[in-house]
Design a protein around this motif. Structure first.
Motif, PDB file in Angstrom:
ATOM      1  N   VAL A  66      -3.854  -8.070  -5.619  1.00 49.49           N
ATOM      2  CA  VAL A  66      -4.803  -7.003  -5.945  1.00 49.49           C
ATOM      3  C   VAL A  66      -5.651  -7.393  -7.153  1.00 49.49           C
ATOM      4  O   VAL A  66      -6.843  -7.076  -7.215  1.00 49.49           O
ATOM      5  CB  VAL A  66      -4.056  -5.675  -6.198  1.00 49.49           C
ATOM      6  CG1 VAL A  66      -5.013  -4.591  -6.654  1.00 49.49           C
ATOM      7  CG2 VAL A  66      -3.342  -5.230  -4.921  1.00 49.49           C
ATOM      8  N   ASN A  98      -0.813  -0.993  -4.672  1.00 49.17           N
ATOM      9  CA  ASN A  98      -2.270  -1.167  -4.634  1.00 49.17           C
ATOM     10  C   ASN A  98      -2.989  -0.057  -5.390  1.00 49.17           C
ATOM     11  O   ASN A  98      -3.946  -0.296  -6.127  1.00 49.17           O
ATOM     12  CB  ASN A  98      -2.747  -1.189  -3.180  1.00 49.17           C
ATOM     13  CG  ASN A  98      -2.419  -2.493  -2.479  1.00 49.17           C
ATOM     14  OD1 ASN A  98      -1.816  -3.382  -3.066  1.00 49.17           O
ATOM     15  ND2 ASN A  98      -2.806  -2.608  -1.232  1.00 49.17           N
ATOM     16  N   ALA A 103      -0.245  -2.423 -11.179  1.00 46.80           N
ATOM     17  CA  ALA A 103       0.641  -2.616 -10.027  1.00 46.80           C
ATOM     18  C   ALA A 103       2.098  -2.574 -10.459  1.00 46.80           C
ATOM     19  O   ALA A 103       2.944  -1.941  -9.808  1.00 46.80           O
ATOM     20  CB  ALA A 103       0.316  -3.946  -9.343  1.00 46.80           C
ATOM     21  N   THR A 122       0.831  -1.209   0.000  1.00 54.29           N
ATOM     22  CA  THR A 122       0.000   0.000   0.000  1.00 54.29           C
ATOM     23  C   THR A 122       0.863   1.255   0.000  1.00 54.29           C
ATOM     24  O   THR A 122       0.673   2.162  -0.818  1.00 54.29           O
ATOM     25  CB  THR A 122      -0.933   0.008   1.215  1.00 54.29           C
ATOM     26  OG1 THR A 122      -1.772  -1.148   1.167  1.00 54.29           O
ATOM     27  CG2 THR A 122      -1.810   1.253   1.222  1.00 54.29           C
ATOM     28  N   PRO A 164      -7.691  -3.876  -3.852  1.00 54.27           N
ATOM     29  CA  PRO A 164      -6.629  -3.350  -2.985  1.00 54.27           C
ATOM     30  C   PRO A 164      -6.947  -3.502  -1.496  1.00 54.27           C
ATOM     31  O   PRO A 164      -7.426  -2.576  -0.849  1.00 54.27           O
ATOM     32  CB  PRO A 164      -6.543  -1.870  -3.395  1.00 54.27           C
ATOM     33  CG  PRO A 164      -7.909  -1.553  -3.917  1.00 54.27           C
ATOM     34  CD  PRO A 164      -8.447  -2.809  -4.529  1.00 54.27           C
ATOM     35  N   GLN A 213       1.067   6.976  -4.334  1.00 55.15           N
ATOM     36  CA  GLN A 213      -0.222   6.445  -3.882  1.00 55.15           C
ATOM     37  C   GLN A 213      -1.272   7.550  -3.800  1.00 55.15           C
ATOM     38  O   GLN A 213      -2.410   7.391  -4.275  1.00 55.15           O
ATOM     39  CB  GLN A 213      -0.063   5.775  -2.519  1.00 55.15           C
ATOM     40  CG  GLN A 213      -1.371   5.255  -1.945  1.00 55.15           C
ATOM     41  CD  GLN A 213      -1.264   4.944  -0.463  1.00 55.15           C
ATOM     42  OE1 GLN A 213      -0.282   5.290   0.179  1.00 55.15           O
ATOM     43  NE2 GLN A 213      -2.273   4.304   0.088  1.00 55.15           N
TER      44      GLN A 213
END
Length: 341
Positions: free
Chosen positions: A262, A108, A138, A103, A267, A168
């Motif tokens: 994922v 994700n 990803a 993450t 996610p 992210q």
């Protein structure tokens, strides 16, 4: 002159043997969670009926629920949990950052953005169709995070964690923007983006099974070198460890594992972060034990969260991604506080 170490072979085996009971206990707990995943739901199914259904001796409505809904859900949960747990251990090892995970490295978010774009542009609506878009997203996010982290040709672990976090946030904002472009994209994507094992056919597992297995093999093979990385780059290089290549291989393993996970379930957050921290107090910091431990702890956490999500608002249920986020947010706060002290 020192005496020969006659007890060295026995002593070398003793740490692994000492942890065998912990591994067996973990496997027993995982088997229990898998059994609960088959038994519990909107309606509980007796364990005897579950056994009959699995061996083909029952054919009623409850048997169909077990074989068509709960068995695929449980198998995918085992695969996703194992992938995320091991990916988290490797990510923390190559970055030397206890807060690193798929993450926080943006993987994700990259997968989620790719799937949402595919839903919007191509009109996809079947989870099996999401698989390769999620995996490609990803991989692209991981490559971009590594490009942002490179300094003079070397991969800087601190820059990797920071670059992944920034990536992210950017990808999450882009994902939200695409979802708002039309109602259909919003309706299709929000369920998948929550992270769920519900309604996933076994067909989502087969396309990513080779990459999942390859990622696990690479992660297990790298575990001795990750111990050297924990000593620092200079010490690792002095021991003959090719630091840049190990980080590159570790990054590839994380992409293979997290991308596969994922692609199957969406996610799901915090499993990759939490599993290594659950295992370390029990097995220590030796990655030769930590990585196999996360192979058990990851699916154990994910299946336990999935079962909990089915029970808390019964007869409805919470998606497993919501449960892990709810439970993982306090963990992240505690870890961040501990690291910054």
């Amino acid at each position: 002159m020192t005496a020969p170490r006659r007890g060295a072979p026995t002593g070398a085996l003793s740490p692994a043997l000492r942890h065998v009971p912990l591994f067996l206990t973990g496997l027993a707990a995982l088997a229990l969670c898998a059994a609960l995943s088959l038994v519990l739901g909107t309606r509980s199914v007796p364990l005897s009926t579950v056994a009959d259904a699995l061996f083909g001796h029952a054919h009623g409505r409850e048997a169909l629920v077990v074989t068509e809904l709960r068995l695929p859900r449980t198998v995918i949960g085992l695969a996703v949990g194992a992938a995320l747990g091991v990916a988290g251990a490797v990510a923390q090892g190559i970055t030397r950052n206890p807060l690193a995970s798929p993450t926080t490295l943006g993987i994700n978010a990259g997968a989620g953005f790719a799937v949402v774009v595919a839903i919007y542009a191509l009109g996809l609506g079947d989870p099996v169709q999401y698989v390769w878009f999620a995996f490609a997203g990803a991989a692209a996010a991981a490559l971009l995070a590594q490009a942002l982290a490179r300094r003079s040709g070397d991969l800087d672990p601190v820059r990797l964690a920071l670059g992944g976090t920034v990536l992210q946030l950017v990808l999450l904002s882009w994902t939200s923007a695409v979802m708002l472009l039309n109602q259909r994209t919003l309706d299709e994507a929000r369920f998948w983006l929550a992270g769920s094992l519900s309604g996933r056919p076994l067909g989502v597992l087969w396309p990513v099974l080779p990459t999942l297995l390859l990622g696990l093999v690479v992660a297990l093979a790298l575990s001795p070198a990750l111990n050297a990385l924990a000593l620092g780059d200079d010490s690792a290089q002095a021991l003959g460890v090719p630091v840049a290549r190990i980080r590159l291989a570790g990054g590839i393993a994380v992409v293979l594992l997290a991308g596969s996970a994922v692609a199957m379930a969406g996610p799901v957050a915090f499993i990759g972060l939490a599993a290594p921290h659950l295992v370390r107090p029990l097995l220590g910091n030796d990655h030769r034990l930590l990585v196999p431990g996360c192979l058990i702890a990851g699916p154990l956490l994910l299946l336990a969260a999935d079962v909990l999500g089915r029970l808390v608002i019964r007869p409805s249920e919470l998606e497993v991604g919501i449960v892990t986020a709810f439970l993982g947010a306090p963990l992240l706060a505690l870890l961040a506080r501990k690291v910054t002290r």
